[in-house]
Design a protein around this motif. Structure first.
Motif, PDB file in Angstrom:
ATOM      1  N   THR A 156      22.443  20.066  22.681  1.00 51.18           N
ATOM      2  CA  THR A 156      21.924  21.053  21.725  1.00 51.18           C
ATOM      3  C   THR A 156      22.647  20.949  20.394  1.00 51.18           C
ATOM      4  N   VAL A 157      23.957  20.798  20.435  1.00 54.06           N
ATOM      5  CA  VAL A 157      24.730  20.659  19.200  1.00 54.06           C
ATOM      6  C   VAL A 157      24.385  19.346  18.501  1.00 54.06           C
ATOM      7  N   PHE A 158      24.124  18.289  19.281  1.00 51.60           N
ATOM      8  CA  PHE A 158      23.671  17.039  18.671  1.00 51.60           C
ATOM      9  C   PHE A 158      22.353  17.264  17.933  1.00 51.60           C
ATOM     10  N   ALA A 159      21.419  17.957  18.570  1.00 49.53           N
ATOM     11  CA  ALA A 159      20.113  18.203  17.958  1.00 49.53           C
ATOM     12  C   ALA A 159      20.249  19.038  16.689  1.00 49.53           C
ATOM     13  N   ILE A 160      21.134  20.021  16.712  1.00 49.14           N
ATOM     14  CA  ILE A 160      21.359  20.851  15.525  1.00 49.14           C
ATOM     15  C   ILE A 160      21.888  19.998  14.376  1.00 49.14           C
ATOM     16  N   HIS A 161      22.881  19.153  14.659  1.00 49.77           N
ATOM     17  CA  HIS A 161      23.402  18.253  13.628  1.00 49.77           C
ATOM     18  C   HIS A 161      22.311  17.302  13.141  1.00 49.77           C
ATOM     19  N   TYR A 162      21.520  16.794  14.059  1.00 49.55           N
ATOM     20  CA  TYR A 162      20.468  15.849  13.699  1.00 49.55           C
ATOM     21  C   TYR A 162      19.509  16.475  12.674  1.00 49.55           C
ATOM     22  N   HIS A 163      19.061  17.678  12.960  1.00 51.19           N
ATOM     23  CA  HIS A 163      18.129  18.330  12.038  1.00 51.19           C
ATOM     24  C   HIS A 163      18.828  18.715  10.729  1.00 51.19           C
ATOM     25  N   TYR A 164      20.076  19.108  10.810  1.00 49.18           N
ATOM     26  CA  TYR A 164      20.834  19.443   9.600  1.00 49.18           C
ATOM     27  C   TYR A 164      20.879  18.239   8.658  1.00 49.18           C
ATOM     28  N   PHE A 165      21.161  17.059   9.199  1.00 45.93           N
ATOM     29  CA  PHE A 165      21.259  15.856   8.375  1.00 45.93           C
ATOM     30  C   PHE A 165      19.903  15.214   8.081  1.00 45.93           C
ATOM     31  N   HIS A 166      18.838  15.816   8.590  1.00 46.29           N
ATOM     32  CA  HIS A 166      17.496  15.298   8.332  1.00 46.29           C
ATOM     33  C   HIS A 166      16.613  16.395   7.726  1.00 46.29           C
ATOM     34  N   GLY A 167      17.148  17.063   6.711  1.00 51.17           N
ATOM     35  CA  GLY A 167      16.325  17.949   5.901  1.00 51.17           C
ATOM     36  C   GLY A 167      16.598  19.434   5.982  1.00 51.17           C
ATOM     37  N   TYR A 168      17.501  19.871   6.884  1.00 58.94           N
ATOM     38  CA  TYR A 168      17.722  21.310   7.026  1.00 58.94           C
ATOM     39  C   TYR A 168      19.085  21.766   6.493  1.00 58.94           C
ATOM     40  N   ASP A 169      19.819  20.870   5.841  1.00 56.65           N
ATOM     41  CA  ASP A 169      21.114  21.247   5.297  1.00 56.65           C
ATOM     42  C   ASP A 169      20.982  22.299   4.201  1.00 56.65           C
ATOM     43  N   GLY A 170      19.934  22.209   3.399  1.00 50.39           N
ATOM     44  CA  GLY A 170      19.732  23.174   2.324  1.00 50.39           C
ATOM     45  C   GLY A 170      19.494  24.575   2.854  1.00 50.39           C
ATOM     46  N   LEU A 171      18.704  24.693   3.914  1.00 49.29           N
ATOM     47  CA  LEU A 171      18.440  26.004   4.512  1.00 49.29           C
ATOM     48  C   LEU A 171      19.728  26.640   5.008  1.00 49.29           C
ATOM     49  N   VAL A 172      20.538  25.856   5.732  1.00 45.97           N
ATOM     50  CA  VAL A 172      21.794  26.393   6.260  1.00 45.97           C
ATOM     51  C   VAL A 172      22.737  26.759   5.122  1.00 45.97           C
ATOM     52  N   ALA A 173      22.855  25.902   4.115  1.00 46.16           N
ATOM     53  CA  ALA A 173      23.759  26.168   2.989  1.00 46.16           C
ATOM     54  C   ALA A 173      23.366  27.441   2.248  1.00 46.16           C
ATOM     55  N   ALA A 174      22.077  27.684   2.115  1.00 44.81           N
ATOM     56  CA  ALA A 174      21.603  28.852   1.376  1.00 44.81           C
ATOM     57  C   ALA A 174      21.942  30.170   2.068  1.00 44.81           C
ATOM     58  N   HIS A 175      22.193  30.110   3.381  1.00 42.20           N
ATOM     59  CA  HIS A 175      22.423  31.350   4.143  1.00 42.20           C
ATOM     60  C   HIS A 175      23.750  31.348   4.905  1.00 42.20           C
ATOM     61  N   ARG A 176      24.660  30.436   4.529  1.00 38.66           N
ATOM     62  CA  ARG A 176      25.897  30.315   5.313  1.00 38.66           C
ATOM     63  C   ARG A 176      26.776  31.569   5.275  1.00 38.66           C
ATOM     64  N   SER A 177      26.590  32.428   4.295  1.00 37.86           N
ATOM     65  CA  SER A 177      27.379  33.665   4.218  1.00 37.86           C
ATOM     66  C   SER A 177      26.685  34.846   4.890  1.00 37.86           C
ATOM     67  N   GLU A 178      25.575  34.571   5.581  1.00 44.84           N
ATOM     68  CA  GLU A 178      24.833  35.629   6.278  1.00 44.84           C
ATOM     69  C   GLU A 178      24.897  35.373   7.783  1.00 44.84           C
ATOM     70  N   PRO A 179      25.896  35.879   8.473  1.00 48.41           N
ATOM     71  CA  PRO A 179      26.114  35.535   9.888  1.00 48.41           C
ATOM     72  C   PRO A 179      24.940  35.848  10.799  1.00 48.41           C
ATOM     73  N   LEU A 180      24.136  36.844  10.485  1.00 48.18           N
ATOM     74  CA  LEU A 180      23.029  37.224  11.364  1.00 48.18           C
ATOM     75  C   LEU A 180      21.694  36.689  10.889  1.00 48.18           C
ATOM     76  N   PHE A 181      21.694  35.826   9.874  1.00 47.59           N
ATOM     77  CA  PHE A 181      20.441  35.202   9.438  1.00 47.59           C
ATOM     78  C   PHE A 181      19.919  34.297  10.555  1.00 47.59           C
ATOM     79  N   THR A 182      18.625  34.358  10.812  1.00 43.69           N
ATOM     80  CA  THR A 182      18.019  33.592  11.892  1.00 43.69           C
ATOM     81  C   THR A 182      17.609  32.203  11.400  1.00 43.69           C
ATOM     82  N   VAL A 183      18.064  31.178  12.109  1.00 50.99           N
ATOM     83  CA  VAL A 183      17.748  29.794  11.784  1.00 50.99           C
ATOM     84  C   VAL A 183      16.793  29.252  12.840  1.00 50.99           C
ATOM     85  N   ARG A 184      15.734  28.605  12.372  1.00 52.07           N
ATOM     86  CA  ARG A 184      14.768  27.992  13.292  1.00 52.07           C
ATOM     87  C   ARG A 184      14.709  26.499  13.008  1.00 52.07           C
ATOM     88  N   LEU A 185      15.080  25.710  13.989  1.00 54.43           N
ATOM     89  CA  LEU A 185      15.073  24.261  13.871  1.00 54.43           C
ATOM     90  C   LEU A 185      14.066  23.682  14.858  1.00 54.43           C
TER      91      LEU A 185
END
Length: 485
Positions: A156-185
């Motif tokens: 699961t952690v591999f898949a999360i990293h995979y999607h992060y490095f394949h287009g979802y890094d911006g989404l995570v970066a935009a909300h990294r200071s919001e601990p309860l923000f919901t992320v959908r990968l």
């Protein structure tokens, strides 16, 4: 077919070079994999890690930087330029310099090692490396040797990293200071930002940002043509444990489950357990704590350990001791020698024992242990599952937060302790969690039932003919075929 391939191996023995980062959390699963390769294929193993770790693995060796032979495993270190270890974690610049310099020097010395092995008639069939050493793929490619990444975190952690490095890094970066923000990968259930691996939510000026860049290189290597026979990795997990995580990257990467790889009764390999204990970076007096556990009733003991990296702050250690005292259950507490203890009263007696280190698989397999208070590193998470021990999760960094989330929400084998504003698990919260997990209430009964179910699933996966056993044998068959072409 498999017997035919074993016959081929006798004519041209398989020789795996296993390269690992210099921390216990990488060394242990790499040793377990090496022993399984020996067990199922009679492979020869050269186990290589930086000199700083090799010296700690074999402190009594007359020549601490030299080769150590142990049956079909040869332990041969390589220098990364920091033979006494790296300790200057004070600035981003120093960490960046360490990573850059150690990578260059380690690459040169591992390359020399591979050439030396060939000159000695020990041709290398395949190089396996753990994920903080992506430069190994380049060394293997330079020598025309196939390499395989051994991912020692969850699928699961591999898949999360995979999607992060394949287009979802911006989404995570935009909300990294919001601990309860919901992320959908893609392919994964929804997570909160606070559940994601911590490296993905740090800023560019963070001390650990260099580590994020190292992981980025891992995925760049996986995407490149250097991966063999196509982007492939072995993961220390098993099929039914992470159905979504395994499917979340689709056909882009061949994710092969081979776990849980443990040196335990779960894997039927007591010799491997003795070997792993012998090569631990931390040593212990096993007889004392095992005899103490023998005196305790079944499922009564709280085992507390935060692994080899986390150093508990004074306030956290005090709160843990307070919670253990208030819950009234016997406890075995690990406080490493390098953990500051000044001003903290480590009370021992009939109801509690404090040790500097222990063989975790020995402890978790003991019938007196009823709960594991853990940082939720992946090795500890797998070990608790394999022995059916419920958990109280106190995650800190890296993948620990996601592992805690899965234990509570996906597997139902434990609960996550809530930290206060200072990031400390208070004694009252620890007591609440222990009462819930170890008590006779509905939640505690269900957690223990789930823990037993996952224990059985883990043993089935790694047992003869189980999913992970079949997967590893098939991987070895593929290596053998390539070696005989």
């Amino acid at each position: 077919m498999y017997s035919e391939l074993i016959t081929m191996n006798r004519r041209r023995p398989l020789h795996f070079v296993v390269v690992t980062y210099q921390v216990q959390g990488h060394i242990n699963p790499a040793i377990h994999l090496a022993n399984r390769l020996i067990q199922i294929a009679g492979a020869r193993i050269t186990f290589s890690t930086p000199v700083s770790a090799h010296r700690r693995m074999f402190p009594s060796s007359a020549a601490p930087d030299q080769e150590v032979e142990d049956g079909l495993i040869s332990y041969i270190p390589f220098s990364d330029g920091y033979d006494d270890g790296f300790h200057d974690y004070h600035s981003r610049h120093e960490v960046d310099h360490f990573i850059s310099r150690s990578k260059q020097i380690a690459s040169e010395n591992l390359s020399s090692l591979v050439a030396s092995l060939s000159a000695r008639g020990r041709l290398v069939t395949c190089i396996i490396y753990t994920f903080f050493s992506p430069w190994v793929a380049d060394v293997a490619c330079d020598h025309g040797i196939p390499s395989i990444l051994y991912w020692i975190q969850s699928a699961t952690v591999f898949a999360i990293h995979y999607h992060y490095f394949h287009g979802y890094d911006g989404l995570v970066a935009a909300h990294r200071s919001e601990p309860l923000f919901t992320v959908r990968l893609p392919g994964l259930r929804s997570f909160h930002i606070r559940d994601l691996p911590s490296l993905l939510t740090i800023s560019a000026d963070d001390l650990l940002y260099s580590s994020l860049n190292t992981v980025r290189e891992v995925f760049a290597a996986t995407d490149s043509e250097k991966a063999w026979p196509r982007p492939t990795l072995l993961v220390n997990s098993f099929d039914v444990l992470e159905v979504d995580g395994l499917a979340a990257v689709g056909d882009e990467v061949d994710v092969i489950t081979v776990g849980p790889l443990l040196p335990s009764a779960c894997t039927r390999d007591r010799d491997a357990e003795e070997l792993t204990s012998a090569t631990d970076l931390f040593k212990s007096d096993r007889k004392a704590y095992m005899e103490w556990l023998d005196t305790k009733p079944e499922r009564s003991v709280v085992y507390v350990s935060f692994g080899t990296v986390i150093v508990a702050r004074k306030k956290q250690l005090e709160e843990i001791l307070l919670g253990l005292k208030e819950c009234g259950r016997p406890y075995l507490l690990v406080v490493r020698k390098d953990n500051p203890r000044e001003g903290v009263e480590l009370v021992e007696g009939e109801n509690g024992m404090v040790v500097e280190w222990c063989s975790q698989t020995r402890v978790l397999s003991h019938p007196s242990v009823g709960c594991f208070v853990t940082h939720c590193g992946w090795n500890s998470s797998l070990e608790s599952l394999a022995y059916g021990v419920p958990t109280v999760a106190v995650p800190q960094i890296l993948d620990q937060r996601m592992n805690a989330c899965m234990a509570e929400e996906a597997w139902g084998t434990g609960i996550r302790g809530e930290l206060n504003e200072e990031g400390v698990l208070e004694g009252s919260e620890l007591q609440r969690c222990l009462d819930a997990v170890m008590g006779e209430g509905e939640l505690g009964v269900e957690i223990r039932r789930q823990a037993e179910k996952w224990r059985d699933n883990a043993r089935e996966a790694i047992g003869d003919g189980g999913s992970s056993d079949r997967n590893l044998r098939a991987s070895v068959e593929e290596v053998m075929r390539k070696a005989t072409e």
